[in-house]
Write a protein that holds these residues in place. Sequence first.
Motif: not given
Length: 228
Positions: A12, A16, A39, A96, A105, A114, A134, A136, A162, A185
Amino acid sequence: MKKITIAIDGYSSCGKSTMAKDLAREVGYIYVDTGAMYRSVTLYAMRNGLFNADGSINTGELEQKMGEINISFRLNSETGRPDTYLNGELVEKDIRTMEVSARVSPIAALPFVREALVARQQAMGKEKGIIMDGRDIGTVVFPDAELKIFVTASAEVRAQRRYDELKAKGMPADFDDILKNVKERDYIDSHRDVSPLRKADDAIELDNSNMTIAEQKAWLMQKFNEAT
Ligand code: C5P
């Protein structure tokens, strides 16, 4: 030049999406923030009373409603970056908040959530020329991606980033709360049964704790040039 698929995974708030968005803009690729999709499902569940009073999720009802949750992205002409829309409504800021961060999560650990979102992500990437970030992407969504990056940084550095991001957007932020949320998370994302966060065997690892955004951008551009 051949178009490729780029998967960027990691913990988190490790930067990225900043790296991915910048590269996408520069090379003319589509950028997809899959965290925004999880989210958005969370925001939908919150707004529709699908969290019980004890914080647990009404999974039966959420599963039924998955087909009604339409998530899309549209380029913001001012920022040059995509904004997230939930059933046609701009929710970029709403997804956000700390409230959503605190609940996302467990939602993302539900197998039917998913399954639905991974199918949508795979459809978006059918034509390649895509950068997706992400947890995965390199392991489950695009296991054949030509370029896979796994980003890490210390929890403190990530919480500070953040915090700065929320402050810059004029949103409420408390460093200790954010640090706690980032760690929580990470734990849930890495320990869930379905598609836990892990580095794909063929991903290139980047610890960006001590890198500036410009350095990260240059690093990613070099990897892109090597892969295309
Ligand atoms: O990337 P971001 O921090 O916005 O993602 C929010 C949450 O969504 C993550 O903590 C994780 O639980 C979930 N997520 C996921 N798989 C992805 C992207 C995000 O489980 N591919």
